[in-house]
Scaffold this motif. Sequence first.
Motif, short mmCIF file in Angstrom:
data_model
loop_
_atom_site.label_atom_id
_atom_site.label_comp_id
_atom_site.label_asym_id
_atom_site.label_seq_id
_atom_site.Cartn_x
_atom_site.Cartn_y
_atom_site.Cartn_z
N LEU A 5 0.82 -1.21 0.00
CA LEU A 5 0.00 0.00 0.00
C LEU A 5 0.86 1.26 0.00
O LEU A 5 0.50 2.27 -0.61
CB LEU A 5 -0.94 0.00 1.21
N ASP A 6 2.00 1.21 0.69
CA ASP A 6 2.89 2.37 0.72
C ASP A 6 4.19 2.12 -0.04
O ASP A 6 5.20 2.80 0.20
CB ASP A 6 3.19 2.80 2.15
N PRO A 45 -1.19 5.03 0.56
CA PRO A 45 -2.26 4.07 0.85
C PRO A 45 -3.63 4.52 0.34
O PRO A 45 -4.39 3.71 -0.20
CB PRO A 45 -2.24 3.97 2.38
#
Length: 530
Positions: free
Chosen positions: A33-34, A116
């Motif tokens: 997500l990051d 995210p």
Amino acid sequence: MTTRQKLLRRLFSGWTAVIIICLAVLALWAPDLDLPLGNSDDGRIFGRAGLQARNFWELGPMESRFGAIMDPYIRAEFDVPPRSEPPLDAVTYAHHPPLRLFITIASIGVLGDNLPALRITDFLIGAATVALMAALLRVVGVSWGPALLAVMVMASTGFFYVFARHGISFSLLLAVTATVARLRQIEKPPRWALAGAAALAALTALHSWIAIASLGLLVPWLFVGTIQRRRKESELGSQPIRSLGQLVRLGWSPALSAILAGAVAGGLLTAAWLLNATDVSELSERVAFRTGTDVSTAIEQRNFSLGEFLARQWRFASHELMTSWWLRLLLLPALVAAFVDRRTRGPALITLAVAASLTFVFQQGAWIHRLWNFPWLAPTIIGLAALIDAARRTLRGPAAKLRWPLGLAAAVFPIATLVLVVAGPTRDFYLTDPADAGAVVEEALATAPDITDADLVWITSGLSTARWASYYLDLPVWSLDESKLDEVVASDLILLRNDRIPDFVPDSAIARALAVGESYTLITAAELAK
């Protein structure tokens, strides 16, 4: 049957297994997500969406052209000179239906301008593709065992692991196909079902070009299916249809009206968004460009033949386990099984038609982007489910006891393949290695935040479409070679690929770099003169 027995039956149903697979997909993707945006499809796609969402909230809907503006990134085809004011069209990108962008804009608005928030909705849509494929297979009558095994195979491929997370997938295509397949079986659907079908058709027409193309095939499929069902259920039997009016009356239905109304509404919204930001001549030029065989990118300039094109597409499919050797071996048998089985024939034909169109009609795009081969996974998995179901039906009598043991043994193949995809070179090549470019920029921003005072960023050989650099640095990007050295000023930033350092970059510049990663390095242009 007792309440406890009913509860246990539901807990151990096929849908429970589907939910588990969806959650497993999300669990595998969640650590990314990051993941830094980098020199890949991941960086190119999410970088553009991030810029467009940011501009929407900073400029407002009207000034951002409802999310089409991706300033400060300037499209290379406009040949805008460095340090000059670009025309509005050069910082506008509206070549695709806008649903995914609208969802990203909403996510950024709620969760903030961060990685995210940029990715989460696309991850959810991608994971839902598993459930939507299972729904389609079940609606047409494929048994749970073959359906589950087929979606496991889909989720185990490198294509799905890398590209389904981008949101530009065939998720809504599967959803609307499953809906139409169900509507073909019902004479009088409830009003809520018709409203849902219309809404889904509208969303599909806002989602992607292949989804729009699928609607053009699903409408006649629904029409013909309604005729076949009504003739079978009525006294008409095999009597010939004597007039066009009789044909229309037989095929027209409330379900068809709902799908058409939704598709038209979604199509008009897509057209309005596109034409608000891009004129017809540019869209026509892009179509002509994508259907040609001339490649003109920062990486290569060439023309390709049909033989070279086919060989390249096969390399894409086999490269770094995007599809396993055993799945490629099953491709033709699976497609044959899909067309032989009357239950899967329609969905397989529709998904194969849109996938083949994307590859063979828009050849220039398919030559450049591996992503454009991703939709082939849909007809392949539908066919694989039909093939497995046919094999299951051959096990009758005492041999029927072998169905579950053989199914569990077959499940080892996708599980082992997924382990290789996640732990092997697939993830490194397509995700983590390119993400090093974004990691380098993130490091430089953390240690020298004043680098954003620069006027622009230069990228060198081996980097292209660096929207992600503009996303991080809020600066325009230009490609740099020896012919443009006179245009470089000391405060500019230069992003380098470590295995392709140009001759005009001295070793001392690398030694005094702002940030150095395993594959990429960021320096200031001032270092070129030292």
